[in-house]
Each structure stands twice: as C-alpha cells, then as structure tokens.
Design a protein around this motif. Structure first.
Motif, PDB file in Angstrom:
ATOM      1  N   LEU A 111       0.813  -1.220   0.000  1.00  0.00           N
ATOM      2  CA  LEU A 111       0.000   0.000   0.000  1.00  0.00           C
ATOM      3  C   LEU A 111       0.851   1.277   0.000  1.00  0.00           C
ATOM      4  N   HIS A 112       2.172   1.105   0.056  1.00  0.00           N
ATOM      5  CA  HIS A 112       3.088   2.258   0.124  1.00  0.00           C
ATOM      6  C   HIS A 112       2.727   3.172   1.302  1.00  0.00           C
ATOM      7  N   LEU A 113       2.454   2.533   2.442  1.00  0.00           N
ATOM      8  CA  LEU A 113       2.060   3.305   3.620  1.00  0.00           C
ATOM      9  C   LEU A 113       3.246   4.078   4.182  1.00  0.00           C
ATOM     10  N   VAL A 114       2.934   5.234   4.726  1.00  0.00           N
ATOM     11  CA  VAL A 114       3.935   6.065   5.378  1.00  0.00           C
ATOM     12  C   VAL A 114       3.614   6.060   6.872  1.00  0.00           C
ATOM     13  N   PRO A 115       4.566   5.648   7.714  1.00  0.00           N
ATOM     14  CA  PRO A 115       4.269   5.601   9.149  1.00  0.00           C
ATOM     15  C   PRO A 115       4.055   6.995   9.719  1.00  0.00           C
ATOM     16  N   ILE A 116       3.150   7.080  10.707  1.00  0.00           N
ATOM     17  CA  ILE A 116       2.918   8.357  11.374  1.00  0.00           C
ATOM     18  C   ILE A 116       3.755   8.475  12.638  1.00  0.00           C
ATOM     19  N   THR A 117       4.182   7.328  13.172  1.00  0.00           N
ATOM     20  CA  THR A 117       5.007   7.313  14.379  1.00  0.00           C
ATOM     21  C   THR A 117       5.542   5.906  14.574  1.00  0.00           C
ATOM     22  N   GLU A 118       6.305   5.710  15.641  1.00  0.00           N
ATOM     23  CA  GLU A 118       6.700   4.382  16.105  1.00  0.00           C
ATOM     24  C   GLU A 118       6.308   4.276  17.564  1.00  0.00           C
ATOM     25  N   LYS A 119       5.801   3.101  17.933  1.00  0.00           N
ATOM     26  CA  LYS A 119       5.411   2.858  19.317  1.00  0.00           C
ATOM     27  C   LYS A 119       5.851   1.460  19.712  1.00  0.00           C
ATOM     28  N   GLY A 170       7.591 -10.938  22.067  1.00  0.00           N
ATOM     29  CA  GLY A 170       8.251  -9.983  22.952  1.00  0.00           C
ATOM     30  C   GLY A 170       7.923  -8.553  22.583  1.00  0.00           C
ATOM     31  N   SER A 171       8.547  -7.599  23.283  1.00  0.00           N
ATOM     32  CA  SER A 171       8.310  -6.183  23.028  1.00  0.00           C
ATOM     33  C   SER A 171       9.269  -5.662  21.965  1.00  0.00           C
ATOM     34  N   LYS A 172       8.761  -4.751  21.146  1.00  0.00           N
ATOM     35  CA  LYS A 172       9.595  -4.134  20.135  1.00  0.00           C
ATOM     36  C   LYS A 172       8.953  -2.842  19.656  1.00  0.00           C
ATOM     37  N   ASN A 173       9.757  -1.971  19.081  1.00  0.00           N
ATOM     38  CA  ASN A 173       9.224  -0.764  18.472  1.00  0.00           C
ATOM     39  C   ASN A 173       8.637  -1.113  17.113  1.00  0.00           C
ATOM     40  N   CYS A 174       7.452  -0.588  16.848  1.00  0.00           N
ATOM     41  CA  CYS A 174       6.749  -0.881  15.599  1.00  0.00           C
ATOM     42  C   CYS A 174       6.365   0.406  14.900  1.00  0.00           C
ATOM     43  N   LYS A 175       6.428   0.384  13.585  1.00  0.00           N
ATOM     44  CA  LYS A 175       5.896   1.492  12.806  1.00  0.00           C
ATOM     45  C   LYS A 175       4.382   1.460  12.937  1.00  0.00           C
ATOM     46  N   VAL A 176       3.773   2.655  13.013  1.00  0.00           N
ATOM     47  CA  VAL A 176       2.324   2.753  13.144  1.00  0.00           C
ATOM     48  C   VAL A 176       1.789   3.535  11.947  1.00  0.00           C
ATOM     49  N   TYR A 177       0.726   2.996  11.338  1.00  0.00           N
ATOM     50  CA  TYR A 177       0.101   3.592  10.170  1.00  0.00           C
ATOM     51  C   TYR A 177      -1.371   3.855  10.470  1.00  0.00           C
ATOM     52  N   ILE A 178      -2.002   4.713   9.690  1.00  0.00           N
ATOM     53  CA  ILE A 178      -3.447   4.897   9.778  1.00  0.00           C
ATOM     54  C   ILE A 178      -4.059   4.281   8.527  1.00  0.00           C
ATOM     55  N   ILE A 179      -5.011   3.370   8.752  1.00  0.00           N
ATOM     56  CA  ILE A 179      -5.702   2.708   7.642  1.00  0.00           C
ATOM     57  C   ILE A 179      -7.203   2.742   7.897  1.00  0.00           C
ATOM     58  N   ASP A 180      -7.971   2.477   6.860  1.00  0.00           N
ATOM     59  CA  ASP A 180      -9.409   2.238   6.971  1.00  0.00           C
ATOM     60  C   ASP A 180      -9.633   0.792   6.552  1.00  0.00           C
ATOM     61  N   GLU A 187       2.801  -2.280  12.524  1.00  0.00           N
ATOM     62  CA  GLU A 187       3.456  -3.258  11.658  1.00  0.00           C
ATOM     63  C   GLU A 187       4.193  -4.265  12.539  1.00  0.00           C
ATOM     64  N   THR A 188       3.792  -5.534  12.433  1.00  0.00           N
ATOM     65  CA  THR A 188       4.413  -6.594  13.225  1.00  0.00           C
ATOM     66  C   THR A 188       4.728  -7.781  12.326  1.00  0.00           C
TER      67      THR A 188
END
Length: 141
Positions: free
Chosen positions: A58-66, A73-83, A99-100
C-alpha cells in the motif's frame, strides 16, 4: 431527527472454528485496495496489526513508532493509519495499525480490540457451525 443506520458484516463457517478469519479491503493513503487481505479477529489483542507486506504493497507512510508487546516480545513498531472495509459496506475508519511479524503466521491483518470495541461483536456456535457478526454502530435494544 436523523436516523442512525447500522450496517452488519456476517461470516458463517461450515464447522466450529477456533480462529475467526475473514477477508477485508484496506484503504491506506486514501487509496482503496480491492485485494482481499486475510484478517484474523483477535479479542486478546489490544491493537490492530498489519504485516510488512501490507504496508509495502500500500506504500504506507508511518505516522510514528510505538512499543508493542507481541507473543515474540516487546519491540518498536511502525504505526500507520488505515481504513478497513468489510462486506456489506461496513467501514472502520482511522485505525492505528502496528506493523508486526504477523505475516509469518500467514495473515495480513490482526483485528484487535481497538476495532472490535467500536461496534457490536457476536459469536455463536449452533448446529456444528460458527457464525460471527460485527455491526457498526452497535445495535442497542
């Protein structure tokens, strides 16, 4: 007075299942993809996740990482907004999707409680078949 219109998505399986898997369409960057992605509905997940394949296609652009906690386990993930678009024109807008590594499980999207709590989610197992429905907004008697 305006009338609230409730739309309902329903999925029936030919047997009792222990995983609710459906197909969904996704809008990312306001571009609708008519490819049916494989979605696992998971009441044990707090957030919705997408695979790297979905983000790339989808060529998504992340808005942040959380930071997210997954079974690995725990890790930092890129976060996107989708419908998310379900059958019967049920649409869930502005979903924060992490994104996981779910692609390793042969699913594209894990629908978590952040989405499920927006509507009414009903599961039944009758006569050896599983059926579930998701309605938005929730149907309240």
């Amino acid at each position: 007075m305006s009338k609230i219109v409730t739309k309902t998505f329903t999925k029936e399986y030919s047997e009792v299942v222990n995983k609710l898997i459906t197909h969904v369409d996704i809008i990312g960057n306001k571009i609708k993809v008519f490819h049916a992605y494989s979605a696992l509905w998971d009441t044990g997940a707090t957030v919705t996740c997408i695979s790297k394949n979905v983000a790339t296609s989808l060529h998504l652009v992340p808005i942040t990482e959380k930071e997210a906690t997954t079974p690995l386990g725990s890790k930092n993930c890129k976060v996107y907004i989708i419908d998310i678009i379900l059958d019967n024109d049920v649409r869930i807008d502005d979903v924060y999707a992490y994104e996981t590594e779910i692609g390793n499980e042969n699913i594209d999207i894990l629908v978590g409680m952040d989405v499920i709590q927006r509507g009414e989610f009903v599961i039944s197992n009758i006569e050896g078949k599983t059926k579930f429905s998701f309605s938005m907004p929730a149907i309240i008697d």
